[in-house]
Design a protein around this motif. Structure first.
Motif, PDB file in Angstrom:
ATOM      1  N   ASN A   1      28.764  52.484  56.265  1.00 21.30           N
ATOM      2  CA  ASN A   1      29.722  51.809  55.383  1.00 21.30           C
ATOM      3  C   ASN A   1      29.098  50.542  54.799  1.00 21.30           C
ATOM      4  OD1 ASN A   1      31.861  53.658  56.034  1.00 21.30           O
ATOM      5  ND2 ASN A   1      32.126  52.579  57.981  1.00 21.30           N
ATOM      6  N   GLN A   2      29.575  50.152  53.604  1.00 20.36           N
ATOM      7  CA  GLN A   2      29.058  48.947  52.968  1.00 20.36           C
ATOM      8  C   GLN A   2      29.461  47.716  53.786  1.00 20.36           C
ATOM      9  OE1 GLN A   2      26.960  48.903  50.677  1.00 20.36           O
ATOM     10  NE2 GLN A   2      27.169  50.774  49.483  1.00 20.36           N
ATOM     11  N   ASN A   3      28.505  46.855  54.087  1.00 20.13           N
ATOM     12  CA  ASN A   3      28.751  45.625  54.815  1.00 20.13           C
ATOM     13  C   ASN A   3      28.969  44.484  53.825  1.00 20.13           C
ATOM     14  OD1 ASN A   3      27.415  42.954  55.995  1.00 20.13           O
ATOM     15  ND2 ASN A   3      28.236  44.137  57.717  1.00 20.13           N
TER      16      ASN A   3
ATOM     17  N   THR B   1      32.327  42.069  45.572  1.00 24.07           N
ATOM     18  CA  THR B   1      33.748  42.398  45.513  1.00 24.07           C
ATOM     19  C   THR B   1      33.974  43.677  44.716  1.00 24.07           C
ATOM     20  OG1 THR B   1      34.012  40.909  43.601  1.00 24.07           O
ATOM     21  CG2 THR B   1      34.562  40.027  45.777  1.00 24.07           C
ATOM     22  N   PHE B   2      33.240  43.850  43.617  1.00 26.55           N
ATOM     23  CA  PHE B   2      33.395  45.074  42.824  1.00 26.55           C
ATOM     24  C   PHE B   2      33.038  46.306  43.643  1.00 26.55           C
ATOM     25  CE2 PHE B   2      31.424  48.342  40.100  1.00 26.55           C
ATOM     26  CZ  PHE B   2      32.518  48.674  39.308  1.00 26.55           C
ATOM     27  N   THR B   3      31.905  46.265  44.331  1.00 36.40           N
ATOM     28  CA  THR B   3      31.460  47.420  45.111  1.00 36.40           C
ATOM     29  C   THR B   3      32.429  47.740  46.248  1.00 36.40           C
ATOM     30  OG1 THR B   3      29.144  46.930  44.613  1.00 36.40           O
ATOM     31  CG2 THR B   3      29.571  48.360  46.502  1.00 36.40           C
ATOM     32  N   LEU B   4      32.827  46.716  47.002  1.00 39.75           N
ATOM     33  CA  LEU B   4      33.703  46.928  48.153  1.00 39.75           C
ATOM     34  C   LEU B   4      35.099  47.382  47.722  1.00 39.75           C
ATOM     35  CD1 LEU B   4      32.648  43.770  50.187  1.00 39.75           C
ATOM     36  CD2 LEU B   4      32.132  46.145  50.795  1.00 39.75           C
ATOM     37  N   ILE B   5      35.647  46.730  46.684  1.00 39.21           N
ATOM     38  CA  ILE B   5      36.991  47.095  46.226  1.00 39.21           C
ATOM     39  C   ILE B   5      36.987  48.459  45.551  1.00 39.21           C
ATOM     40  CG2 ILE B   5      38.876  46.445  44.677  1.00 39.21           C
ATOM     41  CD1 ILE B   5      38.030  43.505  45.164  1.00 39.21           C
ATOM     42  N   ARG B   6      35.952  48.749  44.785  1.00 36.46           N
ATOM     43  CA  ARG B   6      35.849  50.069  44.145  1.00 36.46           C
ATOM     44  C   ARG B   6      35.838  51.173  45.183  1.00 36.46           C
ATOM     45  NH1 ARG B   6      30.201  51.484  41.606  1.00 36.46           N
ATOM     46  NH2 ARG B   6      29.805  51.464  43.859  1.00 36.46           N
ATOM     47  N   ASP B   7      35.036  50.999  46.232  1.00 31.19           N
ATOM     48  CA  ASP B   7      34.964  52.014  47.279  1.00 31.19           C
ATOM     49  C   ASP B   7      36.290  52.143  48.020  1.00 31.19           C
ATOM     50  OD1 ASP B   7      32.369  52.346  46.516  1.00 31.19           O
ATOM     51  OD2 ASP B   7      31.470  51.419  48.300  1.00 31.19           O
TER      52      ASP B   7
ATOM     53  N   CYS C   1      40.051  54.337  35.962  1.00 26.17           N
ATOM     54  CA  CYS C   1      40.982  53.356  36.526  1.00 26.17           C
ATOM     55  C   CYS C   1      40.412  52.699  37.782  1.00 26.17           C
ATOM     56  CB  CYS C   1      42.312  54.026  36.867  1.00 26.17           C
ATOM     57  SG  CYS C   1      43.248  54.576  35.425  1.00 26.17           S
ATOM     58  N   VAL C   2      39.549  53.409  38.496  1.00 31.95           N
ATOM     59  CA  VAL C   2      38.975  52.864  39.730  1.00 31.95           C
ATOM     60  C   VAL C   2      38.083  51.655  39.432  1.00 31.95           C
ATOM     61  CG1 VAL C   2      37.486  53.318  41.722  1.00 31.95           C
ATOM     62  CG2 VAL C   2      39.152  55.042  40.984  1.00 31.95           C
ATOM     63  N   PRO C   3      37.047  51.789  38.577  1.00 31.82           N
ATOM     64  CA  PRO C   3      36.211  50.616  38.277  1.00 31.82           C
ATOM     65  C   PRO C   3      36.951  49.531  37.513  1.00 31.82           C
ATOM     66  CG  PRO C   3      35.571  52.468  36.892  1.00 31.82           C
ATOM     67  CD  PRO C   3      36.499  53.015  37.942  1.00 31.82           C
ATOM     68  N   ILE C   4      37.947  49.894  36.677  1.00 29.94           N
ATOM     69  CA  ILE C   4      38.712  48.882  35.939  1.00 29.94           C
ATOM     70  C   ILE C   4      39.498  48.018  36.917  1.00 29.94           C
ATOM     71  CG2 ILE C   4      40.709  48.545  34.442  1.00 29.94           C
ATOM     72  CD1 ILE C   4      39.708  50.806  32.705  1.00 29.94           C
ATOM     73  N   SER C   5      40.176  48.642  37.872  1.00 32.01           N
ATOM     74  CA  SER C   5      40.957  47.894  38.863  1.00 32.01           C
ATOM     75  C   SER C   5      40.059  46.974  39.677  1.00 32.01           C
ATOM     76  CB  SER C   5      41.684  48.874  39.803  1.00 32.01           C
ATOM     77  OG  SER C   5      42.546  49.723  39.086  1.00 32.01           O
TER      78      SER C   5
ATOM     79  N   PHE D   1      38.740  43.851  37.562  1.00 40.71           N
ATOM     80  CA  PHE D   1      39.671  42.764  37.275  1.00 40.71           C
ATOM     81  C   PHE D   1      39.891  41.873  38.488  1.00 40.71           C
ATOM     82  CE2 PHE D   1      40.953  44.881  33.307  1.00 40.71           C
ATOM     83  CZ  PHE D   1      41.006  43.766  32.483  1.00 40.71           C
ATOM     84  N   VAL D   2      39.910  42.454  39.669  1.00 42.21           N
ATOM     85  CA  VAL D   2      39.992  41.642  40.880  1.00 42.21           C
ATOM     86  C   VAL D   2      38.731  40.798  41.010  1.00 42.21           C
ATOM     87  CG1 VAL D   2      40.137  41.663  43.399  1.00 42.21           C
ATOM     88  CG2 VAL D   2      41.478  43.289  42.055  1.00 42.21           C
TER      89      VAL D   2
END
Length: 302
Positions: free
Chosen positions: A100-102, A187-193, A207-211, A214-215
């Protein structure tokens, strides 16, 4: 090399659309430099008023000042930054023993990638800042460098101050981008996953990468703005005959002088403009990056 090219294309696409708000942000950050609030004329009251003031006084093309070096910078810096980050991800260096991504490893990878990109792109970022600050005298803020073109600016700086002059202010740019990149990419990598794992949208949905982007944009705006203000001031300040800055000697000196003269709000000048620029830019660049990688690699893109 493919990862670097995909990152560069994504960043250039985003840079074209967000350069006008970058011009607005630069002007807001330079307004009232080292002056207490209320002691200087406010040409720009907020991002929207500033947008129309620039368009009215400098013309509609004034909102695209510095577009050329901005795109070159995006291609150079973000090509290296996004490409390096993806290479690190592909190597598995950011994963824990369970695959998993750390979070901490992702932040450090983003910081390293940002540092590399910012250092290489520093000269063109300096010229971009100079051109974006240039304005008609009635609404001018900050030091006015009066360059005719990017090439003329780079040539003149090199002839006067040598290679070292081209990297003046690089310390601020590297610190700015390390902070921003570490937050943005992690944050993009962790939230996207995480979002992808919730199965809220079909596999491969935009919608996954867009969401996620924006965070990421919210986080980066809050954390990066003080470093962005310092970087803009270091790059744009006038210099003496030896190439020494007229206001600041370095990053720490700039931070302290802003705090003493302008207070904490001085470090957050242009915060709203920063998000209006960083939010869409983060969304566009990371979504373009995600989509370009998906197009190139197919649905196996991770």
């Amino acid at each position: 090399m493919t990862e670097y090219a995909l990152g560069a294309l994504a960043a250039c696409g985003a840079g074209f659309f967000t350069n006008p708000i970058e011009v607005v942000k630069t002007r807001l950050q330079l307004q009232g430099e080292l002056q207490a609030r209320g002691l200087y004329q406010r040409h720009y009251r907020n991002p929207i008023q500033a947008f129309f003031a620039i368009a009215k006084t400098d013309g509609i093309l004034g909102l695209q000042k510095g577009l050329g070096p901005a795109l070159v910078y995006q291609c150079t810096m973000n090509g290296i930054r996004l490409g390096s980050f993806q290479v690190i991800l592909n190597s598995g260096l950011t994963k824990d023993k369970n695959g998993n991504q750390n979070a901490l490893k992702c932040v450090l990878a983003g910081c390293f990638a940002g540092m590399c990109g910012a250092f290489v792109g520093s000269p063109i970022y300096m010229v971009k800042t100079h051109l974006q600050a240039q304005s008609t005298s009635s609404i001018a803020v900050g030091y006015q460098h009066h360059h005719n073109s990017s090439y003329q600016a780079l040539r003149e700086i090199y002839l006067k101050f040598g290679i070292r002059g081209l990297w003046r202010g690089a310390s601020g740019a590297v610190l700015r981008t390390m902070v921003g990149s570490g937050i943005q990419l992690s944050t993009f990598t962790l939230i996207r996953d995480k979002i992808a794992g919730l199965n809220l949208w079909p596999s491969g949905s935009v919608c996954v990468p867009i969401s996620a982007s924006f965070v990421s944009g919210i986080m980066i705006s809050i954390c990066m703005t003080p470093f962005d203000v310092v970087s803009t001031r270091l790059f744009n300040q006038g210099v003496d005959s030896t190439g020494r800055g007229q206001h600041y000697t370095g990053v720490l000196d700039c931070f302290m002088k802003i705090l003493r003269k302008e207070g904490v709000p001085g470090l957050f000048k242009g915060l709203t403009a920063s998000y209006l620029r960083l939010g869409p830019h983060t969304a566009l660049s990371l979504v373009f990056w995600d989509r370009l990688r998906r197009l190139y690699y197919g649905n196996n893109n991770k």
